[in-house]
Design a protein around this motif. Structure first.
Motif, PDB file in Angstrom:
ATOM      1  N   GLU A 234       0.826  -1.232  -0.005  1.00  0.00           N
ATOM      2  CA  GLU A 234       0.076   0.038   0.018  1.00  0.00           C
ATOM      3  C   GLU A 234       0.794   1.163  -0.009  1.00  0.00           C
ATOM      4  O   GLU A 234       0.330   2.363  -0.843  1.00  0.00           O
ATOM      5  CB  GLU A 234      -0.884   0.110   1.065  1.00  0.00           C
ATOM      6  CG  GLU A 234      -2.098  -0.957   1.032  1.00  0.00           C
ATOM      7  CD  GLU A 234      -2.885  -1.048  -0.143  1.00  0.00           C
ATOM      8  OE1 GLU A 234      -3.223  -0.014  -0.680  1.00  0.00           O
ATOM      9  OE2 GLU A 234      -2.913  -2.025  -0.717  1.00  0.00           O
ATOM     10  N   ALA A 235       1.934   1.318   0.786  1.00  0.00           N
ATOM     11  CA  ALA A 235       2.730   2.284   0.674  1.00  0.00           C
ATOM     12  C   ALA A 235       3.239   2.717  -0.621  1.00  0.00           C
ATOM     13  O   ALA A 235       3.581   3.770  -0.771  1.00  0.00           O
ATOM     14  CB  ALA A 235       3.862   2.050   1.764  1.00  0.00           C
ATOM     15  N   LEU A 236       4.057   1.654  -1.096  1.00  0.00           N
ATOM     16  CA  LEU A 236       4.535   1.622  -2.493  1.00  0.00           C
ATOM     17  C   LEU A 236       3.458   2.303  -3.555  1.00  0.00           C
ATOM     18  O   LEU A 236       3.719   3.223  -4.220  1.00  0.00           O
ATOM     19  CB  LEU A 236       4.978   0.366  -3.181  1.00  0.00           C
ATOM     20  CG  LEU A 236       6.462  -0.351  -2.278  1.00  0.00           C
ATOM     21  CD1 LEU A 236       6.532  -1.772  -2.937  1.00  0.00           C
ATOM     22  CD2 LEU A 236       7.462   0.604  -2.748  1.00  0.00           C
ATOM     23  N   ARG A 237       2.240   1.589  -3.560  1.00  0.00           N
ATOM     24  CA  ARG A 237       1.186   2.488  -4.530  1.00  0.00           C
ATOM     25  C   ARG A 237       1.079   3.870  -4.129  1.00  0.00           C
ATOM     26  O   ARG A 237       0.686   4.534  -4.945  1.00  0.00           O
ATOM     27  CB  ARG A 237       0.136   1.483  -4.239  1.00  0.00           C
ATOM     28  CG  ARG A 237       0.174   0.035  -5.096  1.00  0.00           C
ATOM     29  CD  ARG A 237      -1.115  -0.847  -4.785  1.00  0.00           C
ATOM     30  NE  ARG A 237      -0.613  -1.845  -5.477  1.00  0.00           N
ATOM     31  CZ  ARG A 237      -1.396  -3.202  -4.920  1.00  0.00           C
ATOM     32  NH1 ARG A 237      -2.253  -3.139  -3.963  1.00  0.00           N
ATOM     33  NH2 ARG A 237      -1.143  -4.181  -5.639  1.00  0.00           N
ATOM     34  N   GLU A 238       1.108   4.249  -2.986  1.00  0.00           N
ATOM     35  CA  GLU A 238       0.968   5.463  -2.507  1.00  0.00           C
ATOM     36  C   GLU A 238       2.212   6.330  -2.976  1.00  0.00           C
ATOM     37  O   GLU A 238       1.792   7.432  -3.388  1.00  0.00           O
ATOM     38  CB  GLU A 238       0.822   5.545  -0.937  1.00  0.00           C
ATOM     39  CG  GLU A 238       0.242   6.786  -0.524  1.00  0.00           C
ATOM     40  CD  GLU A 238      -1.222   7.050  -0.632  1.00  0.00           C
ATOM     41  OE1 GLU A 238      -1.662   8.295  -0.556  1.00  0.00           O
ATOM     42  OE2 GLU A 238      -1.958   6.088  -0.870  1.00  0.00           O
ATOM     43  N   ALA A 239       3.121   5.936  -2.644  1.00  0.00           N
ATOM     44  CA  ALA A 239       4.375   6.904  -2.912  1.00  0.00           C
ATOM     45  C   ALA A 239       4.983   6.876  -4.320  1.00  0.00           C
ATOM     46  O   ALA A 239       5.449   7.967  -4.650  1.00  0.00           O
ATOM     47  CB  ALA A 239       5.448   6.264  -2.175  1.00  0.00           C
ATOM     48  N   LEU A 240       4.883   5.820  -5.204  1.00  0.00           N
ATOM     49  CA  LEU A 240       5.354   5.797  -6.482  1.00  0.00           C
ATOM     50  C   LEU A 240       4.272   6.615  -7.525  1.00  0.00           C
ATOM     51  O   LEU A 240       3.167   5.982  -7.360  1.00  0.00           O
ATOM     52  CB  LEU A 240       5.810   4.279  -7.036  1.00  0.00           C
ATOM     53  CG  LEU A 240       7.211   3.918  -6.309  1.00  0.00           C
ATOM     54  CD1 LEU A 240       7.511   4.311  -5.041  1.00  0.00           C
ATOM     55  CD2 LEU A 240       7.497   2.448  -6.642  1.00  0.00           C
ATOM     56  N   PRO A 241       4.686   6.874  -8.586  1.00  0.00           N
ATOM     57  CA  PRO A 241       3.804   7.366  -9.745  1.00  0.00           C
ATOM     58  C   PRO A 241       3.123   6.357 -10.262  1.00  0.00           C
ATOM     59  O   PRO A 241       3.538   5.460 -10.943  1.00  0.00           O
ATOM     60  CB  PRO A 241       4.696   7.986 -10.669  1.00  0.00           C
ATOM     61  CG  PRO A 241       5.865   7.587 -10.493  1.00  0.00           C
ATOM     62  CD  PRO A 241       6.176   7.047  -8.872  1.00  0.00           C
ATOM     63  N   GLY A 243       0.926   4.031 -13.003  1.00  0.00           N
ATOM     64  CA  GLY A 243       1.130   3.707 -14.411  1.00  0.00           C
ATOM     65  C   GLY A 243       0.951   2.184 -14.603  1.00  0.00           C
ATOM     66  O   GLY A 243       1.142   1.427 -13.873  1.00  0.00           O
ATOM     67  N   PRO A 244       0.865   2.378 -16.249  1.00  0.00           N
ATOM     68  CA  PRO A 244       0.650   0.623 -16.543  1.00  0.00           C
ATOM     69  C   PRO A 244       1.973   0.053 -16.721  1.00  0.00           C
ATOM     70  O   PRO A 244       2.036  -1.238 -16.912  1.00  0.00           O
ATOM     71  CB  PRO A 244      -0.196   0.939 -17.883  1.00  0.00           C
ATOM     72  CG  PRO A 244       0.483   2.259 -18.415  1.00  0.00           C
ATOM     73  CD  PRO A 244       0.491   2.930 -17.147  1.00  0.00           C
ATOM     74  N   ARG A 245       3.095   0.916 -16.551  1.00  0.00           N
ATOM     75  CA  ARG A 245       4.559   0.039 -16.811  1.00  0.00           C
ATOM     76  C   ARG A 245       5.086  -0.734 -15.620  1.00  0.00           C
ATOM     77  O   ARG A 245       6.234  -1.236 -15.782  1.00  0.00           O
ATOM     78  CB  ARG A 245       5.359   1.200 -17.393  1.00  0.00           C
ATOM     79  CG  ARG A 245       5.060   1.986 -18.558  1.00  0.00           C
ATOM     80  CD  ARG A 245       6.036   2.119 -19.411  1.00  0.00           C
ATOM     81  NE  ARG A 245       5.631   2.769 -20.846  1.00  0.00           N
ATOM     82  CZ  ARG A 245       5.667   1.978 -21.852  1.00  0.00           C
ATOM     83  NH1 ARG A 245       5.554   0.786 -21.679  1.00  0.00           N
ATOM     84  NH2 ARG A 245       5.189   2.658 -22.895  1.00  0.00           N
ATOM     85  N   LEU A 257       8.293  -6.341  -7.524  1.00  0.00           N
ATOM     86  CA  LEU A 257       7.889  -5.129  -8.231  1.00  0.00           C
ATOM     87  C   LEU A 257       8.564  -5.046  -9.510  1.00  0.00           C
ATOM     88  O   LEU A 257       9.758  -5.555  -9.659  1.00  0.00           O
ATOM     89  CB  LEU A 257       8.447  -3.919  -7.409  1.00  0.00           C
ATOM     90  CG  LEU A 257       7.910  -2.440  -8.233  1.00  0.00           C
ATOM     91  CD1 LEU A 257       7.960  -1.541  -7.138  1.00  0.00           C
ATOM     92  CD2 LEU A 257       9.031  -2.185  -9.281  1.00  0.00           C
ATOM     93  N   ARG A 258       7.728  -5.116 -10.707  1.00  0.00           N
ATOM     94  CA  ARG A 258       8.202  -5.384 -12.077  1.00  0.00           C
ATOM     95  C   ARG A 258       7.988  -4.223 -12.921  1.00  0.00           C
ATOM     96  O   ARG A 258       6.912  -3.413 -12.650  1.00  0.00           O
ATOM     97  CB  ARG A 258       7.710  -6.535 -12.596  1.00  0.00           C
ATOM     98  CG  ARG A 258       7.820  -7.709 -12.067  1.00  0.00           C
ATOM     99  CD  ARG A 258       7.276  -8.902 -12.805  1.00  0.00           C
ATOM    100  NE  ARG A 258       7.476 -10.094 -12.335  1.00  0.00           N
ATOM    101  CZ  ARG A 258       6.476 -10.949 -11.382  1.00  0.00           C
ATOM    102  NH1 ARG A 258       5.700 -10.359 -10.836  1.00  0.00           N
ATOM    103  NH2 ARG A 258       6.828 -12.105 -11.185  1.00  0.00           N
ATOM    104  N   TYR A 259       9.055  -3.704 -13.458  1.00  0.00           N
ATOM    105  CA  TYR A 259       8.929  -2.752 -14.484  1.00  0.00           C
ATOM    106  C   TYR A 259       9.143  -3.212 -16.080  1.00  0.00           C
ATOM    107  O   TYR A 259      10.189  -4.012 -16.268  1.00  0.00           O
ATOM    108  CB  TYR A 259       9.759  -1.459 -14.178  1.00  0.00           C
ATOM    109  CG  TYR A 259       9.955  -0.564 -15.249  1.00  0.00           C
ATOM    110  CD1 TYR A 259       9.002   0.700 -15.140  1.00  0.00           C
ATOM    111  CD2 TYR A 259      11.098  -0.458 -16.557  1.00  0.00           C
ATOM    112  CE1 TYR A 259       9.254   1.503 -16.471  1.00  0.00           C
ATOM    113  CE2 TYR A 259      10.878   0.411 -17.423  1.00  0.00           C
ATOM    114  CZ  TYR A 259      10.227   1.428 -17.460  1.00  0.00           C
ATOM    115  OH  TYR A 259      10.220   2.329 -18.382  1.00  0.00           O
ATOM    116  N   LEU A 260       8.255  -2.677 -16.821  1.00  0.00           N
ATOM    117  CA  LEU A 260       8.491  -3.102 -18.387  1.00  0.00           C
ATOM    118  C   LEU A 260       8.256  -1.627 -19.276  1.00  0.00           C
ATOM    119  O   LEU A 260       7.242  -1.380 -19.234  1.00  0.00           O
ATOM    120  CB  LEU A 260       7.491  -4.326 -18.871  1.00  0.00           C
ATOM    121  CG  LEU A 260       7.782  -5.760 -18.601  1.00  0.00           C
ATOM    122  CD1 LEU A 260       6.658  -6.440 -19.086  1.00  0.00           C
ATOM    123  CD2 LEU A 260       9.059  -6.128 -19.170  1.00  0.00           C
TER     124      LEU A 260
END
Lengths: 295, 244
Positions: A234-241, A243-245, A257-260
């Motif tokens: 929850e804290a990550l979803r709050e703090a990070l911008p 988006g779908p990436r 946590l994954r980024y593409l």
């Protein structure tokens, strides 16, 4: 011939062969243990061009031991076989990083692969942060990058791998080659996270939405040993911008946590921001970015 | 990875239904029962990231759905559920408890997201409960604790005397039908278009089973980074019909 070998291979045990059997081995084995309440590097054995700088304690003498891993050649060529092993004993806190991006160069005319294996072991009560700078794969690079994490008891670990394919600034995209990235995380021998990412720009999955979706940059961050994983998410979803990436999930006690996407800087900032959120929750200390990242 | 587990006996078959010709018929009916959408284990509630792919605009029509399904089949099922189903079937046939536990765990550790883990364990638990009510639960070895769907499915196929290859085909078929049902509800996709996709993907199911049966242990593991991202994004999707 001799000059060529001298240029490419500073280590005395380099292969003289130029066929598929050539291997240039380098390894580094690190051990950390608690001495009078402080983390000390008690072992640093190396073979070939892999080194560590003297450990230091930017957060205080009894705090995490920061160590920079150095690979003077700066990248991997065909036939390179790198093994990095780190063992973190009970009651110790270690942060490992690298001073620069790791480069995976184009395979030679024989298509010989390289490989890089990282084996991290954390004992009950130990904490390891594995925060290497990104890896840049040149077009035509061919090899395997495997990371295994073996935890005992209530060991904690946070780490990431950021991989950029091709060199967009030089208009040199990754259009040939094959890289396989693997992860295996076990606790007391039981596998909690297994993953393989074959990256082959000529395979349908490279552009398919179920696969890479054409992404030239990917990042994978893991954190294990959080007291309250759901709260951390929850804290990550709050703090990070948003988006779908990128997305974050928690499965079998492992936060992933994954980024593409296409942006090295976006991937790196995302991982760094996630680390700032997670570190106080995992280690009870604010994030202390290594100075080398800013030089 | 799991070097101790061999796959030499995938081809063996020891039907537990009695009678020769009748056994084959009963096995066929047993397979139809096991893969029927009417099987009360709640498979209809899960989309395996597909609902999120709709939301993201990655899958928007019959053609892009066909690409998604063929991709997930080739890079997911072919390298994960199907070959592991074959190995679990062999482990049940041999009463090899360590192999059962190892492959069950291997599959769980390969589940990319919370929702995919939950889907697997809920379907496994529901199918195990159903088999128990039918007096078909295994006794020795017992089901591994919190056994996943594929592990329980392998036992059900085995106890019904379904040949391993047919068990794999049935599993892949059930996956395809379920994904198409998701698309009919959520995309929405017309029922005739869904049958056209069956025609398109059906030969790929056979190919997937052939390939799944040929892979070695160190070649296994799903390669679905886009699906993994979609599935994790589904956790915060505002409006959703499905639990995965």
């Amino acid at each position: 011939m001799t000059a060529r070998l001298d240029l490419r291979a500073p280590c005395p045990d380099s292969g003289h062969r130029f066929d598929a059997g050539r291997r240039w081995v380098a390894s580094l084995e690190l051990g950390f243990a608690a001495r009078r309440g402080a983390t000390r590097m008690i072992r640093a054995r190396h073979q070939g061009p892999l080194r560590v700088q003297r450990p230091f304690y930017p957060e205080g003498r009894d705090e995490a031991c920061h160590v920079y891993l150095l690979h003077p050649p700066g990248g991997l060529v065909s036939g390179d076989a790198l093994t990095i092993r780190a063992r973190v004993e009970a009651g110790t806190r270690v942060l490992l990083t690298t001073p620069a991006a790791n480069k995976l160069y184009r395979a030679d005319s024989h298509g010989v692969a390289w490989r890089q294996h990282t084996e991290l072991e954390v004992a009950d009560g130990g904490v390891l942060e594995w925060l290497p700078q990104e890896t840049i794969a040149f077009d035509g690079s061919w090899g395997e990058q495997a990371t295994s994490i073996d935890l005992s008891g209530n060991a904690r670990c946070l780490g990431w791998e950021v991989l950029a394919l091709g060199r967009p600034a030089s208009h040199l995209p990754y259009v040939s080659g094959r890289i396989e990235q693997r992860f295996a995380l076990r606790r007391d021998g039981k596998p909690l996270w297994l993953e393989r990412q074959p990256l082959d720009p000529r395979h349908p999955r490279f552009h398919g939405r179920w696969g890479q979706g054409g992404a030239s940059v990917q990042a994978t961050l893991w954190a294990v040993g959080l007291a309250d994983g759901r709260e951390a998410i929850e804290a990550l979803r709050e703090a990070l911008p948003a988006g779908p990436r990128w997305a974050v999930t928690l499965r079998h006690g492992v936060l992933l946590l994954r980024y593409l996407g296409q942006e090295r800087n976006a991937a790196w900032s995302l991982c760094e921001a996630a680390w700032r959120v997670l570190r106080p929750r995992l280690v009870g200390r604010e994030a202390h970015p290594p100075r080398i990242w800013f030089t | 990875m799991h070097r101790g587990i061999t796959t030499t006996s995938i081809g063996t078959l020891m039907p537990t239904e009695s009678g020769s010709g009748q056994g084959d018929d009963l096995a066929l009916l047993g397979l139809l029962q096991l893969v029927s959408p009417a099987l009360p284990i709640g498979a209809f509630a899960f989309s395996q990231g597909l609902e999120s792919a709709f939301e993201l605009g990655w899958v928007s029509d019959e053609a892009s759905l066909g690409d998604w399904l063929e991709g997930v089949l080739a890079d997911g099922l072919t390298r994960c559920e199907l070959p592991v189903l074959a190995r679990l079937y062999a482990a049940w046939a041999e009463g090899d408890e360590p192999a059962l536990v190892a492959w069950d765990r291997w599959l769980a550790a390969n589940r990319e997201t919370a929702e995919l883990v939950a889907e697997d364990s809920r379907l496994g638990a529901s199918l195990a409960r159903l088999l128990g009510s039918l007096g078909l639960a295994p006794d020795a070895p017992e089901l591994p604790a919190e056994a996943g769907h594929v592990t329980v499915f392998a036992w059900a196929a085995r106890v019904r005397g379904i040949a391993p290859r047919q068990a794999l085909l049935g599993f892949a078929w059930a996956w395809l039908e379920n994904q198409l049902a998701v698309a009919c509800k959520a995309l929405p996709l017309g029922h005739t278009a869904a049958q056209q996709l069956v025609e398109r993907v059906r030969p790929a199911l056979v190919h997937a089973v052939d390939e799944a049966l040929s892979l070695g242990d160190d070649e296994l593991g799903p390669a679905l980074p886009g699906l993994a991202l979609a599935s994790a994004l589904h956790e915060t999707q505002y409006s959703r019909l499905f639990r995965s």
